[in-house]
Design an enzyme around this catalytic site. Sequence first.
Site, short mmCIF file in Angstrom:
data_model
loop_
_atom_site.label_atom_id
_atom_site.label_comp_id
_atom_site.label_asym_id
_atom_site.label_seq_id
_atom_site.Cartn_x
_atom_site.Cartn_y
_atom_site.Cartn_z
CB THR A 1 -11.70 -2.15 -1.46
OG1 THR A 1 -11.33 -1.24 -0.41
CG2 THR A 1 -10.66 -2.11 -2.57
CE LYS B 1 -1.81 -4.05 3.10
NZ LYS B 1 -2.09 -5.26 2.28
CG PHE C 1 -7.78 0.78 -5.89
CD1 PHE C 1 -7.99 0.22 -7.14
CD2 PHE C 1 -6.60 1.49 -5.67
CE1 PHE C 1 -7.07 0.36 -8.15
CE2 PHE C 1 -5.67 1.62 -6.68
CZ PHE C 1 -5.90 1.06 -7.93
CE1 TYR D 1 -4.00 -1.89 5.18
CE2 TYR D 1 -3.08 0.22 4.54
CZ TYR D 1 -3.71 -0.96 4.20
OH TYR D 1 -4.07 -1.20 2.90
CB SER E 1 -0.89 0.01 1.25
OG SER E 1 -1.51 1.27 1.42
#
Length: 251
Positions: A195, A164, A193, A160, A147
């Site tokens: 998602t 990543k 994105f 996060y 990411s």
Amino acid sequence: MQVEGRTILVAGGSSGLGAACVRRLAARGARVVIADVDPAGERLSAELGDRAVFSPTDVTDEASVAHAVGLAVDRFGGLSGAVACAGILGPEKLLAREGVPSGANFRRVIEVNLVGTFHVVRLAADAMRAQPPGDDGERGVIVTTSSIACEEGQAGQAAYAASKGGVASMTLPIARELARHGIRIVSVAPGVFETPMIAALPPEARRSLAEQVPFPSRLGEPDEFAALVEHVFENRMLNGSVIRLDGAMRM
């Protein structure tokens, strides 16, 4: 590697970026194993018919991932590719109003996003090295999902971003190790994105994120991610790299 006629495992393939990869790869003639904890993968498999099979998979459980890889080999005769899309966001402030969090969320995000990706990579690679090499010596291709947060994580994204960042950092050493087996690995670092994770945000937050993308000023479409994954499979010189896919967004 042309994806037609190949067997590819997609971890996290029930929804979002993973489901887009499943659909695109199947449309190009690949056989796909959908490995996910989300039972929606069963419906996607039924939609695609004999080109796909669903394997309930928790990427944090080594035996569960091994079962999905084994299913690919048993059902389709081998494994030539893997796409690791399974992941969670797990936002949490380091210092909450009510005190310091326990650290359980941090461990969980690392376990799913980083350790889970590692399980997929190593177990898929073990199956791939049993494949006969192509004319150029290639046996398999692995694509992982990092990411842009690995470089530009926001407040509340420590877990996060760390997870990543780990996915991105292990790409080159793994590429160097797997080279002798004719296996390539590339990590894609998407921006924001469309998602399920983003869909859960309030409309104003989604609009704000889209406006931060210079061009095109919108959220990315999952099939645009899948298109890059397909290209990674087909372009033999892509190896050991982390590719940003973000419309020039810098968070």
